[in-house]
Design a protein around this motif. Sequence first.
Motif, PDB file in Angstrom:
ATOM      1  N   UNK A 416      44.942  46.725  55.540  1.00  0.00           N
ATOM      2  CA  UNK A 416      42.798  46.497  54.996  1.00  0.00           C
ATOM      3  C   UNK A 416      42.581  46.026  53.534  1.00  0.00           C
ATOM      4  N   UNK A 417      43.450  46.760  53.180  1.00  0.00           N
ATOM      5  CA  UNK A 417      42.943  46.307  51.451  1.00  0.00           C
ATOM      6  C   UNK A 417      43.663  44.781  50.613  1.00  0.00           C
ATOM      7  N   UNK A 418      44.841  44.852  51.066  1.00  0.00           N
ATOM      8  CA  UNK A 418      45.553  43.278  50.393  1.00  0.00           C
ATOM      9  C   UNK A 418      45.539  42.723  51.080  1.00  0.00           C
ATOM     10  N   UNK A 419      44.412  42.732  52.350  1.00  0.00           N
ATOM     11  CA  UNK A 419      44.853  42.340  53.187  1.00  0.00           C
ATOM     12  C   UNK A 419      43.295  41.284  53.197  1.00  0.00           C
ATOM     13  N   UNK A 420      42.139  42.052  52.519  1.00  0.00           N
ATOM     14  CA  UNK A 420      40.678  41.615  52.095  1.00  0.00           C
ATOM     15  C   UNK A 420      41.249  40.509  50.457  1.00  0.00           C
ATOM     16  N   UNK A 421      41.954  41.272  49.689  1.00  0.00           N
ATOM     17  CA  UNK A 421      42.233  40.194  49.196  1.00  0.00           C
ATOM     18  C   UNK A 421      43.102  39.489  48.814  1.00  0.00           C
ATOM     19  N   UNK A 422      43.843  39.350  49.539  1.00  0.00           N
ATOM     20  CA  UNK A 422      44.220  37.112  50.023  1.00  0.00           C
ATOM     21  C   UNK A 422      43.199  37.169  51.115  1.00  0.00           C
ATOM     22  N   UNK A 423      41.803  37.528  52.065  1.00  0.00           N
ATOM     23  CA  UNK A 423      41.319  36.526  52.355  1.00  0.00           C
ATOM     24  C   UNK A 423      40.052  36.464  51.117  1.00  0.00           C
ATOM     25  N   UNK A 424      39.695  37.138  50.022  1.00  0.00           N
ATOM     26  CA  UNK A 424      38.511  36.779  49.488  1.00  0.00           C
ATOM     27  C   UNK A 424      39.727  35.598  47.994  1.00  0.00           C
ATOM     28  N   UNK A 425      40.741  35.977  48.304  1.00  0.00           N
ATOM     29  CA  UNK A 425      41.327  34.786  47.130  1.00  0.00           C
ATOM     30  C   UNK A 425      41.767  33.329  48.132  1.00  0.00           C
ATOM     31  N   UNK A 426      41.748  33.050  49.543  1.00  0.00           N
ATOM     32  CA  UNK A 426      41.400  31.769  49.924  1.00  0.00           C
ATOM     33  C   UNK A 426      39.704  31.331  50.387  1.00  0.00           C
ATOM     34  N   UNK A 427      39.177  32.390  50.617  1.00  0.00           N
ATOM     35  CA  UNK A 427      37.263  32.287  50.797  1.00  0.00           C
ATOM     36  C   UNK A 427      36.338  32.997  49.921  1.00  0.00           C
ATOM     37  N   UNK A 428      36.297  32.383  48.497  1.00  0.00           N
ATOM     38  CA  UNK A 428      35.871  32.886  47.210  1.00  0.00           C
ATOM     39  C   UNK A 428      34.149  32.681  47.787  1.00  0.00           C
ATOM     40  N   UNK A 429      33.616  32.511  48.578  1.00  0.00           N
ATOM     41  CA  UNK A 429      32.386  31.686  48.939  1.00  0.00           C
ATOM     42  C   UNK A 429      31.984  32.480  49.940  1.00  0.00           C
ATOM     43  N   UNK A 430      32.330  33.538  50.273  1.00  0.00           N
ATOM     44  CA  UNK A 430      32.085  34.420  51.787  1.00  0.00           C
ATOM     45  C   UNK A 430      32.276  35.615  51.465  1.00  0.00           C
ATOM     46  N   UNK A 431      31.593  36.908  51.578  1.00  0.00           N
ATOM     47  CA  UNK A 431      31.712  38.088  51.186  1.00  0.00           C
ATOM     48  C   UNK A 431      32.678  38.203  52.382  1.00  0.00           C
ATOM     49  N   UNK A 432      34.209  39.559  51.256  1.00  0.00           N
ATOM     50  CA  UNK A 432      34.862  39.876  52.050  1.00  0.00           C
ATOM     51  C   UNK A 432      34.679  41.640  51.770  1.00  0.00           C
ATOM     52  N   UNK A 433      34.727  42.291  52.946  1.00  0.00           N
ATOM     53  CA  UNK A 433      34.925  43.872  53.270  1.00  0.00           C
ATOM     54  C   UNK A 433      35.915  44.435  53.465  1.00  0.00           C
ATOM     55  N   UNK A 434      36.667  45.578  52.770  1.00  0.00           N
ATOM     56  CA  UNK A 434      37.870  45.951  53.740  1.00  0.00           C
ATOM     57  C   UNK A 434      36.795  47.207  54.244  1.00  0.00           C
ATOM     58  N   UNK A 435      37.109  47.569  55.337  1.00  0.00           N
ATOM     59  CA  UNK A 435      37.095  49.352  55.319  1.00  0.00           C
ATOM     60  C   UNK A 435      37.861  49.801  56.215  1.00  0.00           C
ATOM     61  N   UNK A 436      38.212  50.624  55.818  1.00  0.00           N
ATOM     62  CA  UNK A 436      39.846  51.927  55.964  1.00  0.00           C
ATOM     63  C   UNK A 436      39.333  52.950  56.192  1.00  0.00           C
ATOM     64  N   UNK A 437      40.006  53.950  56.453  1.00  0.00           N
ATOM     65  CA  UNK A 437      39.994  55.141  56.287  1.00  0.00           C
ATOM     66  C   UNK A 437      40.367  55.849  54.993  1.00  0.00           C
TER      67      UNK A 437
END
Length: 546
Positions: A416-437
């Motif tokens: 979850x966390x590294x995927x969120x990082x990649x998503x935010x790099x690709x989408x700098x104008x959208x909120x990105x939230x990692x939800x993990x246990x």
Amino acid sequence: MTNETDPYADTAGRAVLETIRGYGVSAVFGIPGTHNLEFYRPLADLGFRVVTNRHEQGSGYGADGWAQQTGLPGVVITTSGPGLQNAMSAVGTAFCESRPLIVLSPGVARGAEFADVGTLHETKDASAMVGAIAEWSRRVGSAAEAVAAVHDAFALFRTGRPRPVHIEVPLDVLEAPAGVPAADRLPRPLPAADGGDTEAVAEAAALLGAAQRPVIVAGGGATRAAAALTALAERLGAPVLTTLNGKGAVDEHHPLALGANLRLAAARAVAEDADVLLVVGSKLGEAELWAPRLEARGAVVRVDIAAAQLAKNLDPAIGIRGDARAVLERILDALPPVAPRTPALDVVRTEILREIRDTAPTTVALAEEIAAALPGDAIVAGDSSQIVYLALANVLRRSGPHALLYTPTYATLGYGLPAAIGARVAQPDRPVVAVVGDGALMFAVNEIVTAVEQRLDLTIVCVDNGGYAEIRQNEVDRGMTPVGVDLVQPDWAALARAFGAQGERVAAGDDLAPAIRAAIAAGGVRLVHVVQPAPSHSPEEQKDRA
């Protein structure tokens, strides 16, 4: 090109990265190492954003998150030996979930293959290792072969089932002048999308047009066909169910959408009762259904890019091999006039929601709090944590595909966390939230500092249930005394601050949603740690898969 003053001006490493850049890829994930420096040398000059993860598994999952947002393959650069091996979980995930990924690694020089003399990072057969997991792995013999492998990878991602590939470039090739003409590095025209067999398309259109209770199931292979899928559902008046990888292929607020709820009996019954069931881009796997198979009673039409998938887990009356969007557009064109219909789905939705809540009441209530706090355009990256697969994946509604990043079949921890990082790099104008246990976050907690270093705005919601709660329940269900599952927890907020992020602990309930909203609004890397309330221990909850 090469010159006498700079022998590294145009190496094979540069030729490979220049070819990848030509296809539009603008970011790479990885860790520099002694043997892969000629992959790194040209990156700044070619305009790549370089993300240095703190573990190559995180590089693979970061590249996966980036790929889902861009539609391009994620690219990972590892060093030889242990660096490449560290990325194998991500390669396995990409294969299992059908995600496009290119892994580049150096290899021993030609002629020195496993000499067993103790060279640095010596590995018995690196390419064979990756080949056992990836779609293909090639140890090339020249820069020209390496460039050709890149072109082949992009053709695969366009025309076949997208899966990971690995290109191993021997050190003596990697560091030598490329000798590859500039024209050979340019992107090759990609084949036109396959619209399927004309006769089969016509048969499918006739069958769907005559259906009284058509239903559509859309998987990950349908996400690039969202417009055609929605148009077909509206023409037919067909309810749409998706897999988790297909989540959002039809806007989940649409009157015909029943969400990514195939694991629930009420949702599965809708598909099983259809007189014609259209399955697009899904193998209908057990991990998605939480059941051995979908027992369809009507005629089945299947559309898939891979011929081998057309009869997986459910035999079709009509199977169409082709690109989902191209095939659906042709079916729309061939569809006979259909009387307008609006199926009554309110009762089904009520039953689905009841089933969601009854399965794990405490976890679902918490997920509903989290979902209520998220902006409508937020990208959510989840992990194989109860908060996600028991609850958030069902209660969170998204308006488009790839807005929930998850691995439903490979079900890996640490995604979850590294995927969120990649998503935010690709989408700098959208909120990105990692939800993990809490257990999942510990697999990738080092990536918090990667997000800080990249200066990202990223919110991490850590739901703490005290350890590996799913496995704990599995042990109890087998009559075992729980062992190895109740974990010592760090001070999560303090740990986030130690990495240069911000962290706070909040209670579930009235404080949680405001804390998440405030974290998103404030920007930067922020961790919200929430201790999950004790479960109700109702009979139904005790029988959970968790």
